[in-house]
Write a protein that holds these residues in place. Structure first.
Motif, PDB file in Angstrom:
ATOM      1  N   MET A   1     -34.161  32.447 -32.645  1.00  0.00           N
ATOM      2  CA  MET A   1     -33.983  32.709 -31.214  1.00  0.00           C
ATOM      3  C   MET A   1     -35.037  31.968 -30.399  1.00  0.00           C
ATOM      4  N   GLY A   2     -36.270  31.993 -30.875  1.00  0.00           N
ATOM      5  CA  GLY A   2     -37.338  31.278 -30.184  1.00  0.00           C
ATOM      6  C   GLY A   2     -37.107  29.778 -30.174  1.00  0.00           C
ATOM      7  N   LEU A   3     -36.668  29.240 -31.299  1.00  0.00           N
ATOM      8  CA  LEU A   3     -36.376  27.802 -31.372  1.00  0.00           C
ATOM      9  C   LEU A   3     -35.260  27.422 -30.408  1.00  0.00           C
ATOM     10  N   ALA A   4     -34.239  28.246 -30.345  1.00  0.00           N
ATOM     11  CA  ALA A   4     -33.125  27.969 -29.431  1.00  0.00           C
ATOM     12  C   ALA A   4     -33.621  27.940 -27.986  1.00  0.00           C
ATOM     13  N   LEU A   5     -34.446  28.891 -27.609  1.00  0.00           N
ATOM     14  CA  LEU A   5     -35.002  28.905 -26.253  1.00  0.00           C
ATOM     15  C   LEU A   5     -35.871  27.678 -26.001  1.00  0.00           C
TER      16      LEU A   5
ATOM     17  N   LYS B   1     -39.664  17.917 -31.710  1.00  0.00           N
ATOM     18  CA  LYS B   1     -38.230  17.691 -31.590  1.00  0.00           C
ATOM     19  C   LYS B   1     -37.564  17.931 -32.944  1.00  0.00           C
ATOM     20  N   ILE B   2     -36.448  18.616 -32.912  1.00  0.00           N
ATOM     21  CA  ILE B   2     -35.709  18.906 -34.136  1.00  0.00           C
ATOM     22  C   ILE B   2     -34.647  17.825 -34.323  1.00  0.00           C
ATOM     23  N   LYS B   3     -34.605  17.273 -35.520  1.00  0.00           N
ATOM     24  CA  LYS B   3     -33.574  16.286 -35.857  1.00  0.00           C
ATOM     25  C   LYS B   3     -32.720  16.888 -36.965  1.00  0.00           C
ATOM     26  N   ILE B   4     -31.437  16.929 -36.725  1.00  0.00           N
ATOM     27  CA  ILE B   4     -30.504  17.510 -37.682  1.00  0.00           C
ATOM     28  C   ILE B   4     -29.741  16.379 -38.365  1.00  0.00           C
ATOM     29  N   LYS B   5     -29.651  16.481 -39.670  1.00  0.00           N
ATOM     30  CA  LYS B   5     -28.845  15.542 -40.447  1.00  0.00           C
ATOM     31  C   LYS B   5     -28.148  16.348 -41.532  1.00  0.00           C
ATOM     32  N   TYR B   6     -26.826  16.314 -41.508  1.00  0.00           N
ATOM     33  CA  TYR B   6     -26.056  17.022 -42.515  1.00  0.00           C
ATOM     34  C   TYR B   6     -25.941  16.155 -43.760  1.00  0.00           C
ATOM     35  N   ILE B   7     -26.069  16.773 -44.906  1.00  0.00           N
ATOM     36  CA  ILE B   7     -25.988  16.072 -46.183  1.00  0.00           C
ATOM     37  C   ILE B   7     -24.586  15.473 -46.335  1.00  0.00           C
ATOM     38  N   GLY B   8     -24.559  14.192 -46.677  1.00  0.00           N
ATOM     39  CA  GLY B   8     -23.289  13.507 -46.897  1.00  0.00           C
ATOM     40  C   GLY B   8     -22.639  12.988 -45.637  1.00  0.00           C
TER      41      GLY B   8
ATOM     42  N   GLN C   1     -23.631  27.195 -35.685  1.00  0.00           N
ATOM     43  CA  GLN C   1     -23.337  27.642 -37.045  1.00  0.00           C
ATOM     44  C   GLN C   1     -24.304  28.739 -37.502  1.00  0.00           C
ATOM     45  N   ILE C   2     -25.571  28.574 -37.184  1.00  0.00           N
ATOM     46  CA  ILE C   2     -26.546  29.582 -37.620  1.00  0.00           C
ATOM     47  C   ILE C   2     -26.376  30.883 -36.843  1.00  0.00           C
ATOM     48  N   SER C   3     -25.951  30.796 -35.592  1.00  0.00           N
ATOM     49  CA  SER C   3     -25.736  32.030 -34.828  1.00  0.00           C
ATOM     50  C   SER C   3     -24.543  32.804 -35.376  1.00  0.00           C
TER      51      SER C   3
ATOM     52  N   HIS D   1     -35.832  24.775 -27.380  1.00  0.00           N
ATOM     53  CA  HIS D   1     -35.101  23.506 -27.384  1.00  0.00           C
ATOM     54  C   HIS D   1     -33.842  23.543 -26.514  1.00  0.00           C
ATOM     55  N   ASN D   2     -33.785  24.515 -25.601  1.00  0.00           N
ATOM     56  CA  ASN D   2     -32.675  24.634 -24.647  1.00  0.00           C
ATOM     57  C   ASN D   2     -31.310  24.641 -25.323  1.00  0.00           C
ATOM     58  N   GLN D   3     -31.200  25.439 -26.359  1.00  0.00           N
ATOM     59  CA  GLN D   3     -29.944  25.545 -27.080  1.00  0.00           C
ATOM     60  C   GLN D   3     -29.355  26.934 -26.898  1.00  0.00           C
ATOM     61  N   PHE D   4     -28.067  27.019 -27.101  1.00  0.00           N
ATOM     62  CA  PHE D   4     -27.319  28.250 -26.897  1.00  0.00           C
ATOM     63  C   PHE D   4     -27.014  28.890 -28.246  1.00  0.00           C
ATOM     64  N   LEU D   5     -27.245  30.187 -28.359  1.00  0.00           N
ATOM     65  CA  LEU D   5     -26.809  30.949 -29.524  1.00  0.00           C
ATOM     66  C   LEU D   5     -25.585  31.752 -29.109  1.00  0.00           C
ATOM     67  N   SER D   6     -24.520  31.617 -29.848  1.00  0.00           N
ATOM     68  CA  SER D   6     -23.305  32.351 -29.475  1.00  0.00           C
ATOM     69  C   SER D   6     -23.357  33.758 -30.057  1.00  0.00           C
ATOM     70  N   VAL D   7     -24.278  34.547 -29.519  1.00  0.00           N
ATOM     71  CA  VAL D   7     -24.497  35.922 -29.941  1.00  0.00           C
ATOM     72  C   VAL D   7     -24.573  36.773 -28.680  1.00  0.00           C
TER      73      VAL D   7
END
Length: 130
Positions: free
Chosen positions: A81-85, A11-18, A34-36, A87-93
């Motif tokens: 792209m593989g990570l997005a697939l 599982k990927i956990k995202i935490k933005y600095i600050g 954002q990355i897409s 983890h069932n995430q959408f890339l706006s590309v």
């Protein structure tokens, strides 16, 4: 890039600095969004539009002229792209039909030209029957 396949499946956990807060899915979605946007950033010249009338993207054949390490970047993009697939995430590309066909190792045919350049396809078809 140095993570193993097993580590990438976690599982990927995202935490933005600050920024304090828990990731209930929104931060992960925002991360991939954002990355897409950066993947297709025209300043990098990695991708180009298939034609003037389309927003679909193909790999830019001259991407190596701008960035000598372009193959490493494409490998990174493939991992994203593989990570997005995974983890069932959408890339706006919006990649082109041709891009996906090549990604799946499918052979291209003359009929596929219609997706790259409809006008050229029409003209070559017309010449074929003269």
């Amino acid at each position: 890039m140095h993570k193993s396949a097993k580590e990438l499946k976690k599982k990927i956990k995202i935490k933005y600095i600050g920024e304090n807060g828990l990731d209930a899915g929104g931060l992960l979605r925002d991360f991939f969004y954002q990355i897409s946007k950066e993947i297709v950033n025209p300043n990098y010249l990695f991708f180009k539009y298939t034609n003037d009338k389309s927003y679909e993207l193909n790999i830019n054949p001259i991407s190596g002229l701008n960035e000598p390490n372009h193959l490493k970047y494409f490998k990174f993009i493939g991992r994203i792209m593989g990570l997005a697939l995974l983890h069932n995430q959408f890339l706006s590309v919006n990649f082109s039909y041709i891009f996906y066909k090549k990604l799946l190792s499918r052979n291209l045919s003359f009929k596929d030209l219609i997706f790259l350049d409809p006008e050229l396809y029409k003209n070559l078809n017309w010449l074929k029957y003269i």
